[in-house]
Design a protein around this motif. Structure first.
Motif, PDB file in Angstrom:
ATOM      1  N   ARG A 116       0.542  -1.144  -0.064  1.00  0.00           N
ATOM      2  CA  ARG A 116      -0.020   0.136   0.128  1.00  0.00           C
ATOM      3  C   ARG A 116       0.822   1.601   0.385  1.00  0.00           C
ATOM      4  O   ARG A 116       0.565   2.508  -0.602  1.00  0.00           O
ATOM      5  N   LEU A 117       2.073   0.912   1.179  1.00  0.00           N
ATOM      6  CA  LEU A 117       2.870   2.728   1.139  1.00  0.00           C
ATOM      7  C   LEU A 117       4.265   2.447   0.354  1.00  0.00           C
ATOM      8  O   LEU A 117       4.568   3.811   0.303  1.00  0.00           O
ATOM      9  N   GLY A 118       4.328   1.069  -0.038  1.00  0.00           N
ATOM     10  CA  GLY A 118       5.444   1.103  -0.697  1.00  0.00           C
ATOM     11  C   GLY A 118       6.737   1.180  -0.423  1.00  0.00           C
ATOM     12  O   GLY A 118       7.982   1.723  -0.780  1.00  0.00           O
ATOM     13  N   PHE A 119       7.134   1.335   1.137  1.00  0.00           N
ATOM     14  CA  PHE A 119       8.406   1.761   1.722  1.00  0.00           C
ATOM     15  C   PHE A 119       8.745  -0.013   2.856  1.00  0.00           C
ATOM     16  O   PHE A 119       7.795  -0.942   3.255  1.00  0.00           O
ATOM     17  N   ARG A 120       9.811   0.147   2.749  1.00  0.00           N
ATOM     18  CA  ARG A 120      10.453  -1.065   3.618  1.00  0.00           C
ATOM     19  C   ARG A 120      11.072  -0.806   4.601  1.00  0.00           C
ATOM     20  O   ARG A 120      11.705   0.201   4.836  1.00  0.00           O
ATOM     21  N   ILE A 121      10.898  -1.437   6.360  1.00  0.00           N
ATOM     22  CA  ILE A 121      11.712  -0.789   6.973  1.00  0.00           C
ATOM     23  C   ILE A 121      12.713  -1.393   7.609  1.00  0.00           C
ATOM     24  O   ILE A 121      12.430  -2.364   7.786  1.00  0.00           O
ATOM     25  N   GLY A 122      13.364  -1.107   8.052  1.00  0.00           N
ATOM     26  CA  GLY A 122      14.621  -1.478   9.195  1.00  0.00           C
ATOM     27  C   GLY A 122      15.276  -1.562  10.522  1.00  0.00           C
ATOM     28  O   GLY A 122      14.744  -0.059  10.678  1.00  0.00           O
ATOM     29  N   LYS A 123      15.410  -2.279  11.233  1.00  0.00           N
ATOM     30  CA  LYS A 123      15.488  -1.795  12.315  1.00  0.00           C
ATOM     31  C   LYS A 123      17.683  -2.544  13.129  1.00  0.00           C
ATOM     32  O   LYS A 123      17.546  -3.099  12.690  1.00  0.00           O
ATOM     33  N   GLU A 124      18.171  -1.644  13.378  1.00  0.00           N
ATOM     34  CA  GLU A 124      19.562  -2.174  13.709  1.00  0.00           C
ATOM     35  C   GLU A 124      19.146  -2.271  15.732  1.00  0.00           C
ATOM     36  O   GLU A 124      19.313  -0.468  15.184  1.00  0.00           O
ATOM     37  N   PHE A 125      19.794  -2.636  15.663  1.00  0.00           N
ATOM     38  CA  PHE A 125      20.382  -2.860  17.524  1.00  0.00           C
ATOM     39  C   PHE A 125      21.546  -2.872  17.511  1.00  0.00           C
ATOM     40  O   PHE A 125      22.622  -4.090  17.230  1.00  0.00           O
ATOM     41  N   THR A 126      22.071  -1.919  18.317  1.00  0.00           N
ATOM     42  CA  THR A 126      23.564  -1.918  18.960  1.00  0.00           C
ATOM     43  C   THR A 126      23.209  -2.143  20.308  1.00  0.00           C
ATOM     44  O   THR A 126      22.145  -1.380  20.823  1.00  0.00           O
ATOM     45  N   VAL A 127      24.117  -2.090  20.684  1.00  0.00           N
ATOM     46  CA  VAL A 127      25.286  -1.823  22.656  1.00  0.00           C
ATOM     47  C   VAL A 127      26.050  -0.260  22.181  1.00  0.00           C
ATOM     48  O   VAL A 127      27.122  -0.199  21.414  1.00  0.00           O
ATOM     49  N   ASP A 128      25.813   0.574  23.226  1.00  0.00           N
ATOM     50  CA  ASP A 128      26.648   1.715  23.057  1.00  0.00           C
ATOM     51  C   ASP A 128      27.307   1.226  25.191  1.00  0.00           C
ATOM     52  O   ASP A 128      26.905   1.497  26.159  1.00  0.00           O
ATOM     53  N   ALA A 129      28.670   0.443  25.024  1.00  0.00           N
ATOM     54  CA  ALA A 129      28.928  -0.371  25.740  1.00  0.00           C
ATOM     55  C   ALA A 129      29.587   1.099  26.646  1.00  0.00           C
ATOM     56  O   ALA A 129      29.170   1.080  28.264  1.00  0.00           O
ATOM     57  N   LYS A 130      29.977   1.886  26.331  1.00  0.00           N
ATOM     58  CA  LYS A 130      30.460   3.484  26.793  1.00  0.00           C
ATOM     59  C   LYS A 130      29.420   3.433  28.184  1.00  0.00           C
ATOM     60  O   LYS A 130      29.554   3.977  29.268  1.00  0.00           O
ATOM     61  N   ARG A 131      27.972   4.099  27.649  1.00  0.00           N
ATOM     62  CA  ARG A 131      27.258   4.718  28.202  1.00  0.00           C
ATOM     63  C   ARG A 131      25.836   3.749  28.824  1.00  0.00           C
ATOM     64  O   ARG A 131      24.763   4.047  29.200  1.00  0.00           O
ATOM     65  N   LYS A 132      26.350   2.709  28.714  1.00  0.00           N
ATOM     66  CA  LYS A 132      25.040   1.782  28.676  1.00  0.00           C
ATOM     67  C   LYS A 132      24.129   1.732  28.502  1.00  0.00           C
ATOM     68  O   LYS A 132      23.004   1.924  29.127  1.00  0.00           O
ATOM     69  N   ALA A 133      24.015   1.947  27.105  1.00  0.00           N
ATOM     70  CA  ALA A 133      22.121   2.334  26.351  1.00  0.00           C
ATOM     71  C   ALA A 133      22.641   1.414  25.112  1.00  0.00           C
ATOM     72  O   ALA A 133      23.131   0.486  25.022  1.00  0.00           O
ATOM     73  N   ILE A 134      21.263   0.587  24.884  1.00  0.00           N
ATOM     74  CA  ILE A 134      20.773   0.351  23.251  1.00  0.00           C
ATOM     75  C   ILE A 134      21.197   1.401  22.411  1.00  0.00           C
ATOM     76  O   ILE A 134      19.046   2.015  23.049  1.00  0.00           O
ATOM     77  N   VAL A 135      21.153   1.521  21.300  1.00  0.00           N
ATOM     78  CA  VAL A 135      20.965   2.134  19.967  1.00  0.00           C
ATOM     79  C   VAL A 135      19.820   1.472  19.127  1.00  0.00           C
ATOM     80  O   VAL A 135      20.322   0.501  18.646  1.00  0.00           O
ATOM     81  N   VAL A 136      18.540   1.051  19.136  1.00  0.00           N
ATOM     82  CA  VAL A 136      18.032   1.428  18.012  1.00  0.00           C
ATOM     83  C   VAL A 136      17.544   2.312  16.057  1.00  0.00           C
ATOM     84  O   VAL A 136      17.307   3.412  16.542  1.00  0.00           O
ATOM     85  N   THR A 137      18.550   2.219  15.673  1.00  0.00           N
ATOM     86  CA  THR A 137      18.982   2.781  14.589  1.00  0.00           C
ATOM     87  C   THR A 137      17.457   2.207  13.594  1.00  0.00           C
ATOM     88  O   THR A 137      17.520   0.983  13.021  1.00  0.00           O
ATOM     89  N   TYR A 138      16.128   2.650  13.515  1.00  0.00           N
ATOM     90  CA  TYR A 138      14.931   2.856  12.135  1.00  0.00           C
ATOM     91  C   TYR A 138      15.871   2.831  10.891  1.00  0.00           C
ATOM     92  O   TYR A 138      16.074   4.471  10.981  1.00  0.00           O
TER      93      TYR A 138
END
Length: 292
Positions: A116-138
């Protein structure tokens, strides 16, 4: 020759050790589920159900809604503006399986193309070990043969308890009077309540959105937008409260972007989860603003 073999074995061992170290934060659990860990944080993602984030914990304390009802649990991702698809959420993005790949130090999920919309979605999960965080890059890729405009939109469901806060002008929260916000300690605060109506507000934030249930502090960090950058009738910060005492959605959006055929946009969101038992509101705001 013996020295050459020894050096070769050492090189191979170091390569294996590097590979293991790169992947030790992300593990496959089976049934299309993946565990991402950094420090005391753990996140569970299910590629089979729209690539949703099912769980986000500090040690054994959960912060994401675990309600067993459609559209009332986990964290998902949609395209904005909503008026282009209305309701229900687009199946390819919100319900159908994503292709999953473990690549070095990241988990990469890829959706089907929406017919219907013509888009494809991506989700990339990585960790930021220094800051103790998880980064989700869409990412959103225009797989159609037409020029399109779109914005990224993350939706995270939490229990209807505690407080939500962000940095925005109180008078800029719309619709005015729909939910009661208080300006204090450098942020606007919403104390969760119970009503018989669904409610949703828009606000021009400063690149972060936070929620506390009294013992945990959930913080999302993303790119701050000018007031002109969100999609039409949308906003950088949105809060949706479901009727009753069920769940709340913490929503944030990126810039409304023109994509030519084959072009993509990327939008990273950094997730933090911290203990905050007994922490004063002023200290929480100060801590949030220091996070990078």
């Amino acid at each position: 020759m013996k020295r050459t073999i020894t050096l070769l074995m050492a090189t191979v061992w170091m390569g294996c050790a590097t590979l293991f170290a790169a992947n030790q934060n992300i593990k496959e659990l089976g049934e299309s589920k993946y565990l991402i860990e950094v420090g005391d944080l753990s996140m569970v993602v299910n590629a089979a159900t729209g690539g949703k984030i099912l769980s986000f914990k500090y040690k054994d304390q959960e912060v994401i809604s675990q309600l067993n009802r459609p559209e009332q649990f986990g964290s998902t991702f949609w395209t904005s503006p909503q008026k282009e698809w209305n309701w229900p959420p687009v199946q390819e993005y919100d319900k159908r399986p994503y292709k999953a790949e473990l690549k070095d130090d990241k988990l990469v999920l890829t959706s089907e193309v929406s017919s219907r919309l013509g888009f494809r979605i991506g989700k990339e999960f990585t960790v930021d070990a220094k800051r103790k965080a998880i980064v989700v890059t869409y990412s959103i890729k225009n797989e159609s043969n037409q020029t399109k405009k779109v914005a990224p939109w993350e939706i995270t469901r939490v229990a209807n308890e505690g407080q939500i806060f962000f940095d925005a002008p109180l008078e800029g929260i719309t619709p005015a009077g729909l939910m009661t916000f208080e300006k204090k300690d450098g942020a606007v605060w919403y104390q969760t309540d119970e009503t018989n109506a669904n409610r949703k507000i828009n606000a021009d934030g400063k690149g972060w959105l936070a929620y506390t249930n009294g013992s945990l502090l959930l913080v999302k960090k993303f790119k701050d937008l000018d007031i002109s950058q969100p999609a039409p009738e949308e906003a950088e910060i949105q809060v949706y409260v479901n009727r009753g005492k069920t769940y709340i959605e913490l929503e944030s959006q990126g810039a409304y972007t023109t994509l030519e055929p084959g072009q993509s946009l990327v939008w990273p969101v950094k997730w933090y989860l911290l203990p905050c038992d007994g922490m004063a509101a002023k200290k929480m705001v100060k801590k949030v603003k220091k996070l990078k």
